[in-house]
Design a protein around this motif. Structure first.
Motif, PDB file in Angstrom:
ATOM      1  N   LEU A 136       0.824  -1.206   0.000  1.00 55.60           N
ATOM      2  CA  LEU A 136       0.000   0.000   0.000  1.00 55.60           C
ATOM      3  C   LEU A 136       0.861   1.261   0.000  1.00 55.60           C
ATOM      4  CD1 LEU A 136      -2.894   1.102   0.127  1.00 55.60           C
ATOM      5  CD2 LEU A 136      -2.710   1.041   2.623  1.00 55.60           C
ATOM      6  N   GLY A 137       1.995   1.211   0.684  1.00 59.66           N
ATOM      7  CA  GLY A 137       2.873   2.368   0.765  1.00 59.66           C
ATOM      8  C   GLY A 137       3.497   2.766  -0.555  1.00 59.66           C
ATOM      9  N   ASP A 138       3.401   1.886  -1.554  1.00 59.13           N
ATOM     10  CA  ASP A 138       3.945   2.194  -2.882  1.00 59.13           C
ATOM     11  C   ASP A 138       3.013   3.066  -3.711  1.00 59.13           C
ATOM     12  OD1 ASP A 138       6.174   0.636  -2.312  1.00 59.13           O
ATOM     13  OD2 ASP A 138       5.281  -1.174  -3.157  1.00 59.13           O
ATOM     14  N   ILE A 139       1.786   3.273  -3.254  1.00 61.74           N
ATOM     15  CA  ILE A 139       0.831   4.133  -3.957  1.00 61.74           C
ATOM     16  C   ILE A 139       1.153   5.575  -3.606  1.00 61.74           C
ATOM     17  CG2 ILE A 139      -1.596   4.696  -4.340  1.00 61.74           C
ATOM     18  CD1 ILE A 139      -0.853   1.899  -5.251  1.00 61.74           C
ATOM     19  N   LYS A 140       1.577   6.356  -4.614  1.00 65.77           N
ATOM     20  CA  LYS A 140       2.073   7.705  -4.378  1.00 65.77           C
ATOM     21  C   LYS A 140       1.275   8.754  -5.152  1.00 65.77           C
ATOM     22  CE  LYS A 140       5.682   6.056  -2.084  1.00 65.77           C
ATOM     23  NZ  LYS A 140       5.839   6.260  -0.621  1.00 65.77           N
ATOM     24  N   ALA A 141       1.466  10.011  -4.776  1.00 60.08           N
ATOM     25  CA  ALA A 141       0.867  11.140  -5.496  1.00 60.08           C
ATOM     26  C   ALA A 141       1.291  11.097  -6.954  1.00 60.08           C
ATOM     27  CB  ALA A 141       1.298  12.456  -4.860  1.00 60.08           C
ATOM     28  N   GLY A 142       0.342  11.436  -7.831  1.00 63.38           N
ATOM     29  CA  GLY A 142       0.597  11.430  -9.257  1.00 63.38           C
ATOM     30  C   GLY A 142       0.186  10.140  -9.941  1.00 63.38           C
ATOM     31  N   GLN A 143      -0.133   9.121  -9.170  1.00 59.64           N
ATOM     32  CA  GLN A 143      -0.545   7.841  -9.741  1.00 59.64           C
ATOM     33  C   GLN A 143      -2.055   7.810  -9.958  1.00 59.64           C
ATOM     34  OE1 GLN A 143       1.171   4.884  -7.052  1.00 59.64           O
ATOM     35  NE2 GLN A 143       3.076   4.883  -8.230  1.00 59.64           N
ATOM     36  N   THR A 144      -2.492   6.856 -10.790  1.00 63.00           N
ATOM     37  CA  THR A 144      -3.903   6.752 -11.165  1.00 63.00           C
ATOM     38  C   THR A 144      -4.503   5.458 -10.640  1.00 63.00           C
ATOM     39  OG1 THR A 144      -3.551   8.034 -13.186  1.00 63.00           O
ATOM     40  CG2 THR A 144      -5.526   6.656 -13.102  1.00 63.00           C
ATOM     41  N   ILE A 145      -5.688   5.582 -10.060  1.00 61.98           N
ATOM     42  CA  ILE A 145      -6.427   4.429  -9.542  1.00 61.98           C
ATOM     43  C   ILE A 145      -7.741   4.309 -10.300  1.00 61.98           C
ATOM     44  CG2 ILE A 145      -7.562   3.409  -7.535  1.00 61.98           C
ATOM     45  CD1 ILE A 145      -5.557   4.818  -5.761  1.00 61.98           C
ATOM     46  N   ALA A 146      -8.025   3.129 -10.831  1.00 66.13           N
ATOM     47  CA  ALA A 146      -9.304   2.868 -11.494  1.00 66.13           C
ATOM     48  C   ALA A 146     -10.327   2.431 -10.460  1.00 66.13           C
ATOM     49  CB  ALA A 146      -9.133   1.798 -12.563  1.00 66.13           C
ATOM     50  N   VAL A 147     -11.571   2.908 -10.611  1.00 66.43           N
ATOM     51  CA  VAL A 147     -12.665   2.543  -9.708  1.00 66.43           C
ATOM     52  C   VAL A 147     -13.911   2.218 -10.532  1.00 66.43           C
ATOM     53  CG1 VAL A 147     -11.822   3.932  -7.772  1.00 66.43           C
ATOM     54  CG2 VAL A 147     -13.384   4.964  -9.445  1.00 66.43           C
ATOM     55  N   ASP A 181     -16.981  14.013  -3.921  1.00 66.95           N
ATOM     56  CA  ASP A 181     -17.021  14.031  -2.452  1.00 66.95           C
ATOM     57  C   ASP A 181     -15.629  13.880  -1.840  1.00 66.95           C
ATOM     58  OD1 ASP A 181     -19.850  14.275  -2.171  1.00 66.95           O
ATOM     59  OD2 ASP A 181     -20.050  12.154  -2.684  1.00 66.95           O
ATOM     60  N   ILE A 182     -14.616  13.723  -2.672  1.00 68.73           N
ATOM     61  CA  ILE A 182     -13.248  13.632  -2.156  1.00 68.73           C
ATOM     62  C   ILE A 182     -12.765  15.038  -1.798  1.00 68.73           C
ATOM     63  CG2 ILE A 182     -10.865  12.976  -2.655  1.00 68.73           C
ATOM     64  CD1 ILE A 182     -11.922  10.931  -4.650  1.00 68.73           C
ATOM     65  N   THR A 183     -12.396  15.241  -0.540  1.00 68.92           N
ATOM     66  CA  THR A 183     -11.905  16.552  -0.110  1.00 68.92           C
ATOM     67  C   THR A 183     -10.393  16.641  -0.203  1.00 68.92           C
ATOM     68  OG1 THR A 183     -11.855  15.815   2.206  1.00 68.92           O
ATOM     69  CG2 THR A 183     -13.866  16.907   1.429  1.00 68.92           C
ATOM     70  N   ASP A 184      -9.721  15.507  -0.239  1.00 71.25           N
ATOM     71  CA  ASP A 184      -8.271  15.487  -0.398  1.00 71.25           C
ATOM     72  C   ASP A 184      -7.876  14.247  -1.197  1.00 71.25           C
ATOM     73  OD1 ASP A 184      -5.540  15.648  -0.286  1.00 71.25           O
ATOM     74  OD2 ASP A 184      -5.393  15.689   1.904  1.00 71.25           O
ATOM     75  N   LYS A 185      -7.512  14.441  -2.447  1.00 69.13           N
ATOM     76  CA  LYS A 185      -7.094  13.326  -3.308  1.00 69.13           C
ATOM     77  C   LYS A 185      -5.671  12.867  -3.008  1.00 69.13           C
ATOM     78  CE  LYS A 185      -9.925  14.247  -7.408  1.00 69.13           C
ATOM     79  NZ  LYS A 185      -9.878  14.419  -8.884  1.00 69.13           N
ATOM     80  N   LYS A 186      -4.960  13.647  -2.224  1.00 66.71           N
ATOM     81  CA  LYS A 186      -3.570  13.355  -1.865  1.00 66.71           C
ATOM     82  C   LYS A 186      -2.718  13.098  -3.112  1.00 66.71           C
ATOM     83  CE  LYS A 186      -4.944  11.826   2.708  1.00 66.71           C
ATOM     84  NZ  LYS A 186      -4.852  10.837   3.795  1.00 66.71           N
ATOM     85  N   GLY A 187      -3.048  13.863  -4.159  1.00 71.98           N
ATOM     86  CA  GLY A 187      -2.272  13.807  -5.387  1.00 71.98           C
ATOM     87  C   GLY A 187      -2.640  12.680  -6.332  1.00 71.98           C
ATOM     88  N   LEU A 188      -3.608  11.887  -5.977  1.00 73.11           N
ATOM     89  CA  LEU A 188      -3.999  10.759  -6.814  1.00 73.11           C
ATOM     90  C   LEU A 188      -4.971  11.195  -7.908  1.00 73.11           C
ATOM     91  CD1 LEU A 188      -4.556   8.069  -4.023  1.00 73.11           C
ATOM     92  CD2 LEU A 188      -2.626   8.213  -5.608  1.00 73.11           C
ATOM     93  N   GLU A 189      -4.968  10.465  -9.018  1.00 74.95           N
ATOM     94  CA  GLU A 189      -5.937  10.658 -10.091  1.00 74.95           C
ATOM     95  C   GLU A 189      -6.822   9.424 -10.163  1.00 74.95           C
ATOM     96  OE1 GLU A 189      -6.264  13.444 -11.758  1.00 74.95           O
ATOM     97  OE2 GLU A 189      -4.532  14.339 -10.730  1.00 74.95           O
ATOM     98  N   PHE A 190      -8.049   9.586 -10.693  1.00 72.98           N
ATOM     99  CA  PHE A 190      -8.993   8.471 -10.726  1.00 72.98           C
ATOM    100  C   PHE A 190      -9.572   8.281 -12.124  1.00 72.98           C
ATOM    101  CE2 PHE A 190      -8.715   9.801  -6.375  1.00 72.98           C
ATOM    102  CZ  PHE A 190      -8.610   8.588  -5.705  1.00 72.98           C
ATOM    103  N   LYS A 191      -9.754   7.033 -12.479  1.00 77.03           N
ATOM    104  CA  LYS A 191     -10.328   6.673 -13.765  1.00 77.03           C
ATOM    105  C   LYS A 191     -11.561   5.815 -13.505  1.00 77.03           C
ATOM    106  CE  LYS A 191      -8.988   4.756 -18.273  1.00 77.03           C
ATOM    107  NZ  LYS A 191      -7.861   4.189 -19.058  1.00 77.03           N
TER     108      LYS A 191
END
Length: 286
Positions: A136-147, A181-191
């Motif tokens: 989990l710690g490898d997930i960093k700001a600037g990366q993309t998560i699909a949902v 509804d996300i108040t802080d994406k912590k630098g993540l992007e979503f697809k």
């Protein structure tokens, strides 16, 4: 056969339904089944299901248990989250087994359908998977998560991410949470993707939240491969047998519900899925 069908696209759904049932070889007459009508118990009970684990569990019942109860069971596989409900509503099948209560409530509201749960069977913990991150710690700001892009599964996915401090959500949004509804994406992007297609996109994103049944179909083991996984205790997302309202007392449905909550099925689930799918028997929440 996979279809990228939006939940709210009713016209497209109607067309896809006809094509999907033809492809699955259904011989049911849409006009032959009416809610509450007297049932011919000699006819096979036709249940729509996702391929795994739902159809696997139903086929175990069909092959090992149904004959002893005098039940003729036929399983029709669907690879999306729309057609099983529309087929049930229109009488193309007698019931379905693929969904949880938050999804069904949302589907009924949006599509004016009348599907009701009969018996809980199992839980598939939702998980975060990655081909690039080892922890989990490898997930960093600037990366993309699909949902998943449908209302309840997206909210469920975002709650999982929030519970593990990957994002921060507005207070009180619950299972209906949206990206807005996300108040802080912590630098993540979503697809956002249709749930059935998320596993196929795993190599194109940094991580993906995948429904348990689709993870299994993609040869992922939720218990072993997920970076994070939903907890089973107190989880509202048990998958259940469902029918069109009025058909709950069909003797064939009652026989199937009893078999799906049997010790034999409990043992089958525990031995086959090794924690990736867990029994969750009982009466669904109202």
């Amino acid at each position: 056969m996979r279809k990228n069908v939006k939940l709210t696209a009713l016209a497209a759904t109607a067309t896809a339904l006809a094509l999907g049932l033809t492809a699955c070889g259904s011989s049911s007459d849409p006009s032959s089944t009416k809610a509450g009508a007297k049932t011919d118990e000699s006819k096979p009970l036709v249940i729509a299901a996702s391929p795994s684990p739902h159809a696997d569990i139903l086929n175990f019942v069909k092959d090992k248990l149904a004959a002893k109860e005098g039940l003729k069971l036929e399983v029709k596989e669907f690879t999306d989250y729309v057609l099983p409900n529309t087929a049930t509503e229109q009488g193309q099948v007698d019931g379905n087994y693929f969904q949880h209560k938050p999804y069904l409530d949302d589907f009924n509201k949006k599509n004016n359908t009348h599907i009701v749960p009969v018996a809980n069977v199992h839980l598939e913990p939702l998980g975060l998977y990655s081909k690039k991150a080892k922890a989990l710690g490898d997930i960093k700001a600037g990366q993309t998560i699909a949902v998943p892009n449908d209302t309840t599964n997206e909210g469920r996915a975002l709650q999982l991410l929030a519970a593990n401090n990957l994002i921060t959500l507005k207070e009180g949004v619950g299972t209906s949470a949206k990206l807005s509804d996300i108040t802080d994406k912590k630098g993540l992007e979503f697809k956002e993707l249709e749930a059935a297609t998320v596993p196929r996109a795993l190599g194109d994103v940094d991580a993906a939240v995948i429904n348990g049944n689709y993870a299994i179909e993609a040869d992922l083991s939720p218990a072993k491969d997920a970076l994070i996984l939903e907890k089973a205790e107190g989880n509202p997302y048990a998958n259940f047998l469902a029918v069109k309202d009025g058909n709950q007392d069909d003797p064939r449905i009652q026989k199937l519900a009893k078999l799906l909550n049997s010790d034999d099925v409990k043992k089958f689930i525990e031995e086959k899925y090794q924690g990736s799918v867990v029994p969750a028997f009982g009466t669904p929440a109202s």
